[in-house]
Design an enzyme around this catalytic site. Structure first.
Site, PDB file in Angstrom:
ATOM      1  N   HIS A  58      -6.758 -33.900  -8.066  1.00  0.00           N
ATOM      2  CA  HIS A  58      -5.475 -34.497  -8.436  1.00  0.00           C
ATOM      3  C   HIS A  58      -5.125 -34.171  -9.894  1.00  0.00           C
ATOM      4  O   HIS A  58      -3.966 -33.900 -10.223  1.00  0.00           O
ATOM      5  CB  HIS A  58      -5.565 -36.010  -8.229  1.00  0.00           C
ATOM      6  CG  HIS A  58      -4.258 -36.729  -8.321  1.00  0.00           C
ATOM      7  ND1 HIS A  58      -3.206 -36.475  -7.463  1.00  0.00           N
ATOM      8  CD2 HIS A  58      -3.819 -37.702  -9.165  1.00  0.00           C
ATOM      9  CE1 HIS A  58      -2.184 -37.266  -7.771  1.00  0.00           C
ATOM     10  NE2 HIS A  58      -2.530 -38.010  -8.806  1.00  0.00           N
ATOM     11  N   SER A  98       2.468 -37.153  -9.998  1.00  0.00           N
ATOM     12  CA  SER A  98       1.850 -38.262  -9.265  1.00  0.00           C
ATOM     13  C   SER A  98       2.849 -39.411  -9.133  1.00  0.00           C
ATOM     14  O   SER A  98       3.941 -39.197  -8.608  1.00  0.00           O
ATOM     15  CB  SER A  98       0.547 -38.671  -9.964  1.00  0.00           C
ATOM     16  OG  SER A  98      -0.223 -39.500  -9.138  1.00  0.00           O
ATOM     17  N   ASP A 118      -6.249 -31.302  -4.403  1.00  0.00           N
ATOM     18  CA  ASP A 118      -5.995 -32.724  -4.616  1.00  0.00           C
ATOM     19  C   ASP A 118      -6.532 -33.533  -3.430  1.00  0.00           C
ATOM     20  O   ASP A 118      -6.169 -33.286  -2.281  1.00  0.00           O
ATOM     21  CB  ASP A 118      -4.477 -32.932  -4.750  1.00  0.00           C
ATOM     22  CG  ASP A 118      -4.106 -34.320  -5.263  1.00  0.00           C
ATOM     23  OD1 ASP A 118      -4.932 -35.241  -5.180  1.00  0.00           O
ATOM     24  OD2 ASP A 118      -2.963 -34.457  -5.748  1.00  0.00           O
TER      25      ASP A 118
END
Lengths: 396, 396
Positions: free
Chosen positions: A376, A180, A343
């Protein structure tokens, strides 16, 4: 401190428990948080921060040639605690303990794995986080910076890590790996220091922020800025904007999770709840489930730090000049992109764009998708499914 | 008024223009907003609203048997203006003008099409909206209700529409059709009045809210509740919470659009913007693009109304008793579900759940997905792609 760890990683319990059952029990790797300081850091925006201090930790041993180093860069609401435990009593290890350790995909028998807390870390009040940001004391005034702290970028996070590595005599990275926001740092490393970075792994990541995601990030800032206690960033002598921070943390948690896993874990929605019908401001068990966790974490976070993190992410394009192609043209590292299929936050199209651009430039980025029901958070909790891919990538 | 229409429908310009080019030019259908009032409405929650007034409009002619009626139920930020124009000068027609009109999928040469503004409509200050909600005057006090207005549900919206239809002597619906929040009303109609509803079309809809979506809706409420001007709902003698409302409208706009279309329409993100680097509170062209539209629309909206709409949606399960299966067991109508493949807000799994439950009960729901790049808004802008499906469904 125990409580903060429980809540920060509470989402992981099921998955980590499962992982532990699947492998033979081993004594947990013990780690220690360390601190690194240096002076007069000039930011990308041209400001000078008189003193920067960040926390860091490492796993495995640095070899004599100092060329067995893997840098782990952390995500938005994370910190440098990527693996191991601080104490045998810790309920949970660092977030990627499933792939970092002796004999694991990122093998600490081979590699010296190091990770540091970023500037403007989201949780400066967490006793395990050491960071510098708006909540830090400005040595020139003796008071917290507040909004006088300069805006910082992902490149600034990289430069601070570069100072740390330099101080340890490290001038070569076997790999840099991040999830991320950590993926942005990992890619930025390979653009900023192309001759230093041999391999780059971007997990649930992007090569540049697009308009849609920049807007999505802005919604994370708004509850804090609307909270009257925020007071334009000047609240360190008063009540902090905990209500706004709680709303922001709740939004991040919900958006980082796919409906499948959230609906499995949250209470079943009530039908004709008397409480919910009595007032639009009353909560419900579903909302309690989401907000209770955020409310406990909020005092460990800092509203201004969250705003600075939002801005750092909004400003990201690899290389921070020209456009994505300009930045990626500098990359010499072997690259691997691992977005998560489900995600909803940093969707796979973002990684695919970077991959397509690298391919257009004649490079050979590797690409695989992490399957899972976490959305995610598959970048954290379903990463064992890509352990072999990561191990192979690091070995060649 | 013109300005509000321009902004409310500004997103539609490209698509509607394309639609107009594809068909021979015809004089626009002219429509007139009408008003309906009745007294002593008892809500699902057991409260009594002394006087309810809602706007409505219709297209086509009611036949003598009064059995050619199609009810259109509107979405969260919409109103009863589903088709036609109020004046030849209107820049745009109602939101589903591409499928409602003479010779169109919902053919006003055959059907009497009617639509009404819901209770607690999001935009009570839009001169084209007539609604009753917290911003309305409580006849018992002579002042706006504020949070004294009772919490209302999707079933209450249906009951108000039922009062309107009854007043017109209508006791049979050839079909009820709605998008998004309108789909919840359409399904609720077929549960509440199974012998009255012959056909039901749910566009970008759901059979019940799940925990994930209930949480997502809560984020829409938070910026308003954090705005100090909100003042616990008591602001009708003071400055309204326009900052919070603006943030909420911006969030809804961004979440209703897929990244593909948003990135096509928004400005390209700036690299190393001096303004964005100068302060975390400075805007950027991307954020200006999103917020400028919401800022213009905010004065037409009402913060409390938005909170009531959020709650009405959060509480939805078809039938409002037991669970989804209990509600759907009452459905006698033929049903058609049309989710949008790329919807990120009410994702297709929600429609699929209702379809699976109806099938389990031995019913034969029809299902097709709307393809497009708009995301949730494909339910409005890409609906012409399902015009034949809708026309066939209505004809049999």
């Amino acid at each position: 401190m125990q409580r903060s760890i429980i809540f920060l990683l509470s989402l992981a319990v099921l998955v980590v428990s499962y992982g532990c059952q699947a492998q033979p029990a081993a004594a947990p790797m013990m780690v220690e948080k360390q601190s690194f300081s240096f002076e007069n850091f000039t930011t990308v925006s041209g400001e000078v921060i008189p003193e920067v201090t960040v926390g860091w930790e490492s796993y495995g041993e640095l070899n004599a040639a100092k060329d067995n180093v893997i840098l782990i860069t952390h995500f938005f609401s994370g910190n440098s605690h990527a693996a191991g435990k601080y104490s045998p009593d810790d309920p949970l290890p660092g977030y990627w303990d499933s792939i970092i350790g002796p004999g694991k995909a990122i093998d600490t028998n081979k590699y010296f794995v190091i990770s540091s807390d970023t500037l403007v870390n989201a949780f400066p009040n967490d006793p395990n986080v050491i960071t510098t940001g708006p909540a830090s004391i400005n040595p020139e005034t003796g008071k917290p910076y507040g909004l006088d702290f300069p805006v910082v970028t992902i490149r600034d996070f990289v430069e601070v890590q570069h100072e740390l590595l330099t101080s340890l005599g490290i001038h070569k990275l076997h790999a840099v790996v991040g999830a991320s926001m950590g993926s942005l740092q990992a890619l930025e490393w390979s653009v900023a220091y192309p001759d230093m970075v041999e391999r780059m792994i971007s997990v649930i990541g992007a090569g540049a922020m697009d308009a849609w995601t920049i807007m999505a990030l802005e919604h994370w800032a708004r509850p804090i800025r609307h909270d009257p206690n925020w007071n334009n960033g000047d609240y360190y002598d008063a009540e902090p904007p905990l209500t706004g921070v709680t709303s922001t943390l709740a939004m991040i948690t919900q958006q980082a999770m796919h409906p499948v896993i959230m609906n499995m874990r949250a209470p079943k929605p009530e039908v004709m709840s008397e409480q919910a019908l009595a007032s639009v401001t009353n909560s419900t068990p579903v909302l309690d489930y989401l907000f209770a966790n955020s409310r406990v974490r909020a005092p460990l976070a800092d509203g201004n730090h969250l705003l600075y993190l939002v801005r750092a992410n909004q400003l990201f394009v690899a290389g921070h000049e020209g456009d994505l192609a300009t930045g990626l043209a500098k990359v010499k590292a072997k690259t691997l992109f691992l977005p998560a299929t489900n995600d909803l936050l940093l969707q796979p199209y973002l990684a695919k764009r970077a991959v397509a651009e690298l391919e257009k430039q004649g490079k050979q980025p590797a690409y695989a998708e992490i399957e899972g029901i976490w959305g995610h958070l598959d970048g954290l909790f379903s990463i064992p499914s890509q352990a072999d891919t990561i191990e192979d990538f690091l070995a060649h």
